[in-house]
Design a protein around this motif. Structure first.
Motif, PDB file in Angstrom:
ATOM      1  N   THR A   1       9.651   7.509  -0.266  1.00 48.53           N
ATOM      2  CA  THR A   1       8.364   8.094  -0.651  1.00 48.53           C
ATOM      3  C   THR A   1       8.311   9.563  -0.269  1.00 48.53           C
ATOM      4  OG1 THR A   1       7.218   5.975  -0.410  1.00 48.53           O
ATOM      5  CG2 THR A   1       5.866   7.960  -0.336  1.00 48.53           C
ATOM      6  N   LEU A   2       8.738   9.861   0.962  1.00 52.34           N
ATOM      7  CA  LEU A   2       8.731  11.246   1.427  1.00 52.34           C
ATOM      8  C   LEU A   2       9.623  12.119   0.561  1.00 52.34           C
ATOM      9  CD1 LEU A   2       7.957  13.344   3.574  1.00 52.34           C
ATOM     10  CD2 LEU A   2       9.907  12.544   4.932  1.00 52.34           C
TER      11      LEU A   2
ATOM     12  N   PHE B   1      -1.519   7.253   5.849  1.00 53.41           N
ATOM     13  CA  PHE B   1      -0.121   6.989   6.167  1.00 53.41           C
ATOM     14  C   PHE B   1       0.354   7.876   7.324  1.00 53.41           C
ATOM     15  CE2 PHE B   1       4.455   6.732   4.410  1.00 53.41           C
ATOM     16  CZ  PHE B   1       4.704   5.597   5.170  1.00 53.41           C
ATOM     17  N   GLY B   2      -0.003   9.144   7.294  1.00 59.35           N
ATOM     18  CA  GLY B   2       0.395  10.059   8.353  1.00 59.35           C
ATOM     19  C   GLY B   2      -0.161   9.659   9.713  1.00 59.35           C
ATOM     20  N   LEU B   3      -1.427   9.239   9.759  1.00 55.16           N
ATOM     21  CA  LEU B   3      -2.035   8.799  11.011  1.00 55.16           C
ATOM     22  C   LEU B   3      -1.360   7.538  11.539  1.00 55.16           C
ATOM     23  CD1 LEU B   3      -5.806   9.401  10.192  1.00 55.16           C
ATOM     24  CD2 LEU B   3      -4.394  10.694  11.800  1.00 55.16           C
ATOM     25  N   TYR B   4      -1.053   6.633  10.644  1.00 55.58           N
ATOM     26  CA  TYR B   4      -0.388   5.404  11.055  1.00 55.58           C
ATOM     27  C   TYR B   4       1.003   5.697  11.635  1.00 55.58           C
ATOM     28  CZ  TYR B   4       2.214   1.085  10.829  1.00 55.58           C
ATOM     29  OH  TYR B   4       3.020   0.033  11.154  1.00 55.58           O
ATOM     30  N   LEU B   5       1.759   6.557  10.992  1.00 57.41           N
ATOM     31  CA  LEU B   5       3.083   6.899  11.477  1.00 57.41           C
ATOM     32  C   LEU B   5       3.018   7.567  12.844  1.00 57.41           C
ATOM     33  CD1 LEU B   5       4.894   8.247   8.286  1.00 57.41           C
ATOM     34  CD2 LEU B   5       4.978   5.963   9.270  1.00 57.41           C
ATOM     35  N   THR B   6       2.018   8.393  13.066  1.00 55.29           N
ATOM     36  CA  THR B   6       1.858   9.043  14.363  1.00 55.29           C
ATOM     37  C   THR B   6       1.650   8.015  15.466  1.00 55.29           C
ATOM     38  OG1 THR B   6       0.891  11.007  13.311  1.00 55.29           O
ATOM     39  CG2 THR B   6       0.493  10.707  15.676  1.00 55.29           C
ATOM     40  N   PHE B   7       0.797   7.051  15.215  1.00 54.94           N
ATOM     41  CA  PHE B   7       0.516   6.004  16.202  1.00 54.94           C
ATOM     42  C   PHE B   7       1.773   5.201  16.536  1.00 54.94           C
ATOM     43  CE2 PHE B   7      -0.462   1.473  16.850  1.00 54.94           C
ATOM     44  CZ  PHE B   7      -1.131   1.556  18.068  1.00 54.94           C
ATOM     45  N   ILE B   8       2.499   4.772  15.508  1.00 57.56           N
ATOM     46  CA  ILE B   8       3.697   3.960  15.720  1.00 57.56           C
ATOM     47  C   ILE B   8       4.790   4.765  16.431  1.00 57.56           C
ATOM     48  CG2 ILE B   8       5.571   2.731  14.578  1.00 57.56           C
ATOM     49  CD1 ILE B   8       2.961   1.206  14.687  1.00 57.56           C
TER      50      ILE B   8
ATOM     51  N   ALA C   1       5.606  11.830   9.907  1.00 61.69           N
ATOM     52  CA  ALA C   1       4.149  11.960   9.881  1.00 61.69           C
ATOM     53  C   ALA C   1       3.697  13.378   9.592  1.00 61.69           C
ATOM     54  CB  ALA C   1       3.567  11.490  11.215  1.00 61.69           C
ATOM     55  N   VAL C   2       4.504  14.354   9.977  1.00 62.09           N
ATOM     56  CA  VAL C   2       4.108  15.757   9.872  1.00 62.09           C
ATOM     57  C   VAL C   2       3.759  16.136   8.436  1.00 62.09           C
ATOM     58  CG1 VAL C   2       4.891  18.142  10.134  1.00 62.09           C
ATOM     59  CG2 VAL C   2       5.420  16.439  11.898  1.00 62.09           C
ATOM     60  N   TYR C   3       4.627  15.766   7.508  1.00 66.65           N
ATOM     61  CA  TYR C   3       4.403  16.166   6.113  1.00 66.65           C
ATOM     62  C   TYR C   3       3.082  15.617   5.572  1.00 66.65           C
ATOM     63  CZ  TYR C   3       4.867  16.399   1.056  1.00 66.65           C
ATOM     64  OH  TYR C   3       4.630  16.619  -0.272  1.00 66.65           O
ATOM     65  N   PHE C   4       2.780  14.371   5.916  1.00 64.71           N
ATOM     66  CA  PHE C   4       1.586  13.730   5.370  1.00 64.71           C
ATOM     67  C   PHE C   4       0.300  14.233   6.005  1.00 64.71           C
ATOM     68  CE2 PHE C   4       5.000  10.837   4.318  1.00 64.71           C
ATOM     69  CZ  PHE C   4       4.683  10.455   3.029  1.00 64.71           C
ATOM     70  N   LEU C   5       0.393  14.896   7.150  1.00 65.32           N
ATOM     71  CA  LEU C   5      -0.807  15.348   7.845  1.00 65.32           C
ATOM     72  C   LEU C   5      -1.035  16.849   7.744  1.00 65.32           C
ATOM     73  CD1 LEU C   5      -0.661  13.187  11.101  1.00 65.32           C
ATOM     74  CD2 LEU C   5      -2.172  12.903   9.135  1.00 65.32           C
ATOM     75  N   LEU C   6      -0.056  17.599   7.253  1.00 63.92           N
ATOM     76  CA  LEU C   6      -0.243  19.046   7.130  1.00 63.92           C
ATOM     77  C   LEU C   6      -1.194  19.366   5.980  1.00 63.92           C
ATOM     78  CD1 LEU C   6       3.345  20.546   7.671  1.00 63.92           C
ATOM     79  CD2 LEU C   6       1.363  20.726   9.186  1.00 63.92           C
TER      80      LEU C   6
ATOM     81  N   LEU D   1       0.812  -1.217   0.000  1.00 62.13           N
ATOM     82  CA  LEU D   1       0.000   0.000   0.000  1.00 62.13           C
ATOM     83  C   LEU D   1       0.840   1.259   0.000  1.00 62.13           C
ATOM     84  CD1 LEU D   1      -2.879   1.206   0.235  1.00 62.13           C
ATOM     85  CD2 LEU D   1      -2.614   1.067   2.727  1.00 62.13           C
ATOM     86  N   PHE D   2       1.911   1.274   0.806  1.00 62.92           N
ATOM     87  CA  PHE D   2       2.701   2.482   0.991  1.00 62.92           C
ATOM     88  C   PHE D   2       4.107   2.401   0.409  1.00 62.92           C
ATOM     89  CE2 PHE D   2      -0.161   2.636   4.832  1.00 62.92           C
ATOM     90  CZ  PHE D   2      -0.960   3.671   4.357  1.00 62.92           C
TER      91      PHE D   2
END
Length: 272
Positions: free
Chosen positions: A172-173, A257-264, A126-131, A27-28
């Protein structure tokens, strides 16, 4: 010594972690390390790994499983024309050099510090994917060339080795902020996993050969039985993640992806 109840719990949990890693990998474009490392941190003690060795064995075993997950994901993305093989070839030598540096550094830091590096790195990604302001908007027009590109590739190798990931997230980033469409970035990032994981796995085997408390079936810092179980399900499920990636919009991919990275990231920092 491992009791039957512990093994009975660890086996299905490893199978589930492998399946989750395979789906996330497809997926990612990641190798699945963000799924596998936290799972191994919890399960390796059940397989006889000493607490002070858990982080290193988790990273090494994760890297070994990433080799196969990455190859499986890359072939599936390539069928959809979403892999930039030219970029992979150009970055390969610099990435391998970076993995060497990362492996040496990993041998010098504690398991607790590895967990902190992992969590902090994940949260920063995670920051980039959630901004909201950056949804779909690249920071740069294109990837740099020359020495800056070599430096980026080497850094990918260093940090991916330390975090026990295949470099998919970092790739990816990097490609996304430099204007590459996210689906193509993900497909190319999947291929980066094997480029990083093969030399990094060899390094973790070598630096762990003289260590004790690694559990039964370990080869250096790679726990072979756990790696085999993870690989078994990850390679089967990876194509499903690839199919899902190519049906989702770029905006949804970024947000999930951003939410998942935040959790981990929070989970791993809590272990420090």
């Amino acid at each position: 010594m491992i009791v039957p109840a512990s093994l009975a719990f660890a086996l299905p949990a490893l199978l589930l972690a492998g399946a989750a890693a395979g789906f996330a990998g497809g997926l990612f474009g990641i190798g699945g390390g963000f799924v596998v490392v936290p799972a191994l941190m919890l399960l390796l003690p059940l397989l006889g790994v000493a607490p002070d060795q858990t982080a290193h064995v988790a990273v090494g075993t994760s890297l070994a499983s990433i080799i196969f997950t990455s190859i499986r994901s890359t072939t599936s993305h390539a069928r959809r024309g979403a892999v930039d093989f030219g970029l992979l070839k150009g970055w390969a030598i610099w990435v391998v050099l970076g993995t060497g540096v990362g492996t040496i550094f990993a041998d010098l830091v504690s398991g607790a510090l590895l967990a902190l590096i992992f969590g902090t790195g994940v949260l920063s990604f995670a920051v980039y994917f959630l901004l909201p302001a950056r949804q779909g908007e690249p920071l740069f027009a294109a990837l740099p060339s020359g020495l800056p590109r070599a430096g980026i590739a080497s850094a990918l190798g260093v940090f991916s080795t330390l975090l026990g990931i295949g470099g998919g997230t970092l790739t990816t980033l990097t490609m996304t902020v430099c204007g590459t469409p996210i689906h193509r970035a993900i497909g190319t990032a999947a291929g980066m996993g094997a480029v990083i994981a093969i030399p990094a796995t060899m390094g973790f085997i070598l630096i762990g050969l003289d260590e004790s408390g690694l559990g039964w079936g370990a080869l250096g810092f790679v726990h072979l039985p756990a790696a085999i179980v993870l690989i078994a399900t990850s390679v089967l499920v990876a194509p499903l993640g690839v199919a899902a990636a190519h049906t989702l919009s770029p905006a949804i991919l970024r947000r999930v992806f951003g939410l998942y990275l935040t959790f981990i990231g929070v989970l791993m920092i809590a272990k420090f």
